[in-house]
Design a protein around this motif. Structure first.
Motif, PDB file in Angstrom:
ATOM      1  N   ALA A   1       0.633  -1.573   0.229  1.00  0.00           N
ATOM      2  CA  ALA A   1       0.399  -0.121   0.036  1.00  0.00           C
ATOM      3  C   ALA A   1       0.412   0.997  -0.019  1.00  0.00           C
ATOM      4  CB  ALA A   1      -1.159   0.099   1.141  1.00  0.00           C
ATOM      5  N   PRO A   2       1.060   2.475  -0.272  1.00  0.00           N
ATOM      6  CA  PRO A   2       1.313   3.566  -0.457  1.00  0.00           C
ATOM      7  C   PRO A   2       0.862   3.980   1.354  1.00  0.00           C
ATOM      8  CG  PRO A   2      -1.317   3.781  -1.343  1.00  0.00           C
ATOM      9  CD  PRO A   2      -0.997   2.844  -1.236  1.00  0.00           C
ATOM     10  N   ARG A   3       1.931   4.717   1.353  1.00  0.00           N
ATOM     11  CA  ARG A   3       2.344   5.125   2.084  1.00  0.00           C
ATOM     12  C   ARG A   3       1.754   5.659   3.147  1.00  0.00           C
ATOM     13  NH1 ARG A   3       5.392   8.783  -0.262  1.00  0.00           N
ATOM     14  NH2 ARG A   3       7.296   7.931  -0.160  1.00  0.00           N
ATOM     15  N   GLU A   4       1.497   5.450   4.336  1.00  0.00           N
ATOM     16  CA  GLU A   4      -0.438   6.533   5.245  1.00  0.00           C
ATOM     17  C   GLU A   4       0.459   7.972   5.079  1.00  0.00           C
ATOM     18  OE1 GLU A   4      -0.231   4.690   9.687  1.00  0.00           O
ATOM     19  OE2 GLU A   4      -0.238   2.816   8.968  1.00  0.00           O
ATOM     20  N   LEU A   5      -0.145   8.556   5.310  1.00  0.00           N
ATOM     21  CA  LEU A   5      -0.952  10.123   5.763  1.00  0.00           C
ATOM     22  C   LEU A   5      -0.423  10.404   6.573  1.00  0.00           C
ATOM     23  CD1 LEU A   5      -3.679  10.785   2.926  1.00  0.00           C
ATOM     24  CD2 LEU A   5      -1.269  11.257   1.850  1.00  0.00           C
ATOM     25  N   PRO A   6       0.451  11.767   7.008  1.00  0.00           N
ATOM     26  CA  PRO A   6       0.314  11.567   8.068  1.00  0.00           C
ATOM     27  C   PRO A   6      -1.499  12.722   8.797  1.00  0.00           C
ATOM     28  CG  PRO A   6       1.315  14.039   6.757  1.00  0.00           C
ATOM     29  CD  PRO A   6       0.720  12.720   6.146  1.00  0.00           C
ATOM     30  N   GLY A   7      -1.590  12.516  10.159  1.00  0.00           N
ATOM     31  CA  GLY A   7      -2.568  12.937  10.770  1.00  0.00           C
ATOM     32  C   GLY A   7      -2.949  12.307  12.084  1.00  0.00           C
ATOM     33  N   PRO A   8      -3.507  12.867  12.164  1.00  0.00           N
ATOM     34  CA  PRO A   8      -4.165  12.604  13.783  1.00  0.00           C
ATOM     35  C   PRO A   8      -3.693  10.738  13.941  1.00  0.00           C
ATOM     36  CG  PRO A   8      -5.365  14.126  13.163  1.00  0.00           C
ATOM     37  CD  PRO A   8      -4.877  13.874  12.315  1.00  0.00           C
ATOM     38  N   ILE A   9      -3.592  10.303  15.426  1.00  0.00           N
ATOM     39  CA  ILE A   9      -3.996   9.208  15.702  1.00  0.00           C
ATOM     40  C   ILE A   9      -5.116   8.278  14.678  1.00  0.00           C
ATOM     41  CG2 ILE A   9      -4.055   9.198  18.403  1.00  0.00           C
ATOM     42  CD1 ILE A   9      -1.763   6.889  17.522  1.00  0.00           C
ATOM     43  N   TRP A  10      -5.944   9.340  15.593  1.00  0.00           N
ATOM     44  CA  TRP A  10      -7.930   9.051  15.649  1.00  0.00           C
ATOM     45  C   TRP A  10      -8.320   8.521  13.886  1.00  0.00           C
ATOM     46  CZ3 TRP A  10     -11.353  11.056  12.775  1.00  0.00           C
ATOM     47  CH2 TRP A  10     -10.837  12.293  12.607  1.00  0.00           C
TER      48      TRP A  10
ATOM     49  N   SER B   1      -6.054  10.569  -5.461  1.00  0.00           N
ATOM     50  CA  SER B   1      -5.273  10.636  -6.787  1.00  0.00           C
ATOM     51  C   SER B   1      -4.431   8.891  -6.383  1.00  0.00           C
ATOM     52  CB  SER B   1      -4.107  11.341  -7.092  1.00  0.00           C
ATOM     53  OG  SER B   1      -3.395  11.944  -5.516  1.00  0.00           O
ATOM     54  N   ARG B   2      -4.023   8.740  -5.771  1.00  0.00           N
ATOM     55  CA  ARG B   2      -4.457   7.197  -4.904  1.00  0.00           C
ATOM     56  C   ARG B   2      -4.753   6.249  -5.470  1.00  0.00           C
ATOM     57  NH1 ARG B   2      -1.420   7.404   0.333  1.00  0.00           N
ATOM     58  NH2 ARG B   2      -2.336   5.977   1.161  1.00  0.00           N
ATOM     59  N   MET B   3      -5.807   6.149  -5.830  1.00  0.00           N
ATOM     60  CA  MET B   3      -7.346   5.142  -6.285  1.00  0.00           C
ATOM     61  C   MET B   3      -7.446   5.538  -7.673  1.00  0.00           C
ATOM     62  SD  MET B   3      -7.927   2.641  -5.561  1.00  0.00           S
ATOM     63  CE  MET B   3      -7.940   2.057  -3.366  1.00  0.00           C
TER      64      MET B   3
END
Length: 175
Positions: free
Chosen positions: A71-80, A170-172
């Motif tokens: 999978a693409p790398r996770e996007l930065p963001g809050p843990i929730w 754009s990832r999908m």
């Protein structure tokens, strides 16, 4: 280094499965409006079953492709958000397997054949009238839950795309 997009094979499987879910759900919803004596009712049921079996087969293929294509790398963001995304991912994969398997079990527990492109599938489950109704209820409950889960998935994608503006859609997208 991980890509910023899903592999084209995973993108294709994603959208094919979405279309199959639409076909299966539309067929079963439409069947509810067709009188039981209408000669088109078995055709509508066959469309529903065929789409459901295809979902199961493509889910198996999707898991195999997913193992070989990261999978693409996770996007930065809050843990929730990350936790919610992982939960949604898990729920959707569970549905891709549980919904068609429950449908197959429901039909075969009633001693009937599951039809796939006009051919009866081998019986995976023995006739079991006692479990038929609870499995039918589970199948219908999960089928109804699909509307909400897919709706949340779409809303989350739109939120990311138009509010956070992180380009997640754009990832999908097909290249």
């Amino acid at each position: 280094m991980q890509a910023n997009r899903y592999a084209p094979s995973l993108v294709l499987l994603h959208w094919l499965m979405f279309l199959l879910f639409v076909v299966a759900l539309a067929a079963i919803e439409y069947r509810g409006f067709v009188p039981k004596t209408d000669p088109s009712r078995p055709v509508i049921t066959m469309i529903h079953m065929t789409a459901g079996v295809l979902v199961l087969l493509l889910a198996c293929l999707r898991v195999l492709v997913r193992i070989t294509r990261p999978a693409p790398r996770e996007l930065p963001g809050p843990i929730w958000q990350t936790a919610a995304a992982k939960l949604m991912y898990l729920l959707m994969y569970l549905i891709m397997f549980a919904l068609p398997l429950a449908g197959i079990y429901f039909v075969q527990a009633g001693g009937r054949d599951v039809m796939f492109f006009g051919t009866a599938l081998p019986h995976l489950f023995a006739a079991n009238p006692d479990l038929r109704e609870p499995v039918k209820e589970f199948h219908e409950w999960v089928g109804n839950a699909v509307y909400y889960i897919v709706g949340l998935h779409i809303l989350a994608a739109l939120f990311h795309q138009f509010v956070i503006r992180d380009g997640i859609m754009s990832r999908m997208r097909m290249r």
